[in-house]
Design a protein around this motif. Structure first.
Motif, mmCIF file in Angstrom:
data_model
loop_
_atom_site.group_PDB
_atom_site.id
_atom_site.type_symbol
_atom_site.label_atom_id
_atom_site.label_comp_id
_atom_site.label_asym_id
_atom_site.label_seq_id
_atom_site.Cartn_x
_atom_site.Cartn_y
_atom_site.Cartn_z
ATOM 1 N N LEU A 80 32.611 56.445 44.682
ATOM 2 C CA LEU A 80 33.097 57.271 43.580
ATOM 3 C C LEU A 80 34.605 57.502 43.695
ATOM 4 C CD1 LEU A 80 32.449 58.890 41.052
ATOM 5 C CD2 LEU A 80 31.858 60.843 42.520
ATOM 6 N N GLY A 81 35.089 57.753 44.890
ATOM 7 C CA GLY A 81 36.522 57.927 45.086
ATOM 8 C C GLY A 81 37.299 56.658 44.782
ATOM 9 N N ALA A 82 36.718 55.509 45.139
ATOM 10 C CA ALA A 82 37.365 54.231 44.844
ATOM 11 C C ALA A 82 37.437 54.001 43.338
ATOM 12 C CB ALA A 82 36.607 53.094 45.524
ATOM 13 N N VAL A 87 40.689 54.044 38.278
ATOM 14 C CA VAL A 87 40.954 54.539 36.926
ATOM 15 C C VAL A 87 42.391 55.031 36.809
ATOM 16 C CG1 VAL A 87 40.422 56.417 35.317
ATOM 17 C CG2 VAL A 87 38.563 55.102 36.357
ATOM 18 N N HIS A 88 42.839 55.789 37.801
ATOM 19 C CA HIS A 88 44.199 56.336 37.765
ATOM 20 C C HIS A 88 45.252 55.244 37.848
ATOM 21 C CE1 HIS A 88 44.088 60.834 37.988
ATOM 22 N NE2 HIS A 88 42.804 60.547 38.078
ATOM 23 N N ARG A 89 44.901 54.127 38.450
ATOM 24 C CA ARG A 89 45.867 53.038 38.602
ATOM 25 C C ARG A 89 45.675 51.936 37.563
ATOM 26 N NH1 ARG A 89 46.017 52.337 45.249
ATOM 27 N NH2 ARG A 89 46.949 54.400 45.661
ATOM 28 N N ASP A 90 44.766 52.197 36.635
ATOM 29 C CA ASP A 90 44.478 51.214 35.590
ATOM 30 C C ASP A 90 44.097 49.875 36.197
ATOM 31 O OD1 ASP A 90 44.129 50.427 32.961
ATOM 32 O OD2 ASP A 90 46.206 49.765 32.712
ATOM 33 N N GLN A 91 43.208 49.931 37.197
ATOM 34 C CA GLN A 91 42.714 48.743 37.878
ATOM 35 C C GLN A 91 41.205 48.645 37.713
ATOM 36 O OE1 GLN A 91 43.927 49.502 41.909
ATOM 37 N NE2 GLN A 91 46.033 48.801 41.580
ATOM 38 N N PRO A 92 40.651 47.443 37.827
ATOM 39 C CA PRO A 92 39.191 47.319 37.777
ATOM 40 C C PRO A 92 38.564 47.964 39.009
ATOM 41 C CG PRO A 92 40.199 45.216 38.352
ATOM 42 C CD PRO A 92 41.321 46.130 37.950
ATOM 43 N N PRO A 93 37.463 48.672 38.857
ATOM 44 C CA PRO A 93 36.847 49.333 40.011
ATOM 45 C C PRO A 93 36.252 48.313 40.972
ATOM 46 C CG PRO A 93 35.424 49.516 38.095
ATOM 47 C CD PRO A 93 36.699 48.907 37.609
#
Length: 311
Positions: A80-82, A87-93
């Motif tokens: 969940l933290g990852a 999301v905050h870095r606009d990257q794929p999870p």
């Protein structure tokens, strides 16, 4: 964005997001490291970490000591933290399997010891800055971030490039601010197990990078012992130095009860010990615009085939 991510985000503070970002970038941090770098007290940190554990954004483990007992809790990102950090870095999870593999990697003793040592250096700086308003750790990059192609490119590096990896692989890179002084640096963390010839060999990449237009920032060797620092400087006297080198030892830091921000640094070719900020005075060119971090970062796929610039 999943409902679970939304619910978790509503409970997180700015400081929590800083911690999650650090764990995403640097893998693992201990309770004392987190407390010193981000919180006013250990109790405050422990209460908040328990809350983050309950929310499910971090996980933790506690390695055992070979002579009995255990080390403090070591914190890592949970899935969940990852996802929140992505999301905050606009990257794929990351996939859950990736996050799990990353968590397990830090349980390997040899890998863990080195990473905790590197992270201790930077969290000591962050903790010093937290209690000294005129100081600031402006940048903390990991080994993997430093290895990205192009991050330390010079302004003229677009000329005659040849493909290849980044020329250096430091254990970390930071920018230390103190009042109106700025010290960008590369960190080499020494466990004391490598021969001195290997430490000297690591400098080849820095020298080559400088010769081809990369940053001439100091290379900091955070060494195992003062005796090792003495012998390393003897070796350095036999070499041509393109990049400045400064050493400090952890045994000296322990005896003097000061961290890496303090007067521990022996700049090669310079008399007397310096604080980390004093390196900016001893190397005044660091304050020139051409040597500021913003002067670098164009694609540096490798080195120019032409001769290095003179001077």
């Amino acid at each position: 964005m999943s409902d679970q991510v939304l619910r978790a985000q509503s409970t997180l503070t700015v400081r929590d997001h800083v911690l999650l970002g650090w764990l995403a970038d640097h893998g693992v941090l201990t309770t004392p490291q987190i407390a010193h770098a981000l919180f006013p007290s250990l109790d405050f940190a422990q209460r908040r970490l328990r809350r983050l554990l309950e929310v499910g954004v971090v996980d933790r483990f506690r390695p055992l000591k070979t002579d009995g007992g255990s080390y403090p809790y070591h914190y890592v990102l949970d899935q969940l933290g990852a996802e929140i950090t992505a999301v905050h870095r606009d990257q794929p999870p990351p996939r859950p399997s990736q996050t799990k593999a990353r968590r397990r990697r830090w349980t390997v003793a040899r890998v863990l010891q080195h990473r905790i040592g590197v992270n201790q250096f930077f969290t000591d700086l962050a903790g010093y800055a937290r209690t000294h308003p005129d100081h600031d750790l402006r940048r903390w990059w990991s080994e993997s971030r430093c290895g990205d192609v192009g991050v330390f490119a010079g302004p003229d590096s677009s000329v005659e490039l040849q493909t290849g990896p980044a020329p250096i692989r430091p254990d970390g890179h930071g920018i230390w601010h103190a009042a109106d002084l700025q010290v960008p640096f590369f960190l080499e963390y020494d466990t004391g197990t490598e021969p001195l010839t290997e430490l000297v060999r690591k400098l080849d990449g820095y020298h080559r990078m400088v010769r081809y237009g990369g940053p001439r920032w100091p290379v900091l060797f955070w060494l195992h012992s003062a005796d090792r620092a003495h012998h390393l400087h003897q070796r350095l006297a036999e070499q041509t130095q393109w990049a400045p080198v400064a050493t400090a030892s952890r045994d000296h830091a322990t005896r003097a009860a000061v961290g890496p921000a303090g007067p521990l640094w022996w700049l090669h070719g310079h008399h007397g010990l310096l604080t980390l900020a004093d390196l900016a005075v001893a190397l005044p060119y660091l304050q020139h615009a051409d040597h500021m971090p913003d002067a670098f970062g164009r694609p540096f796929a490798a080195y120019r085939r032409s001769e290095p610039p003179k001077g």
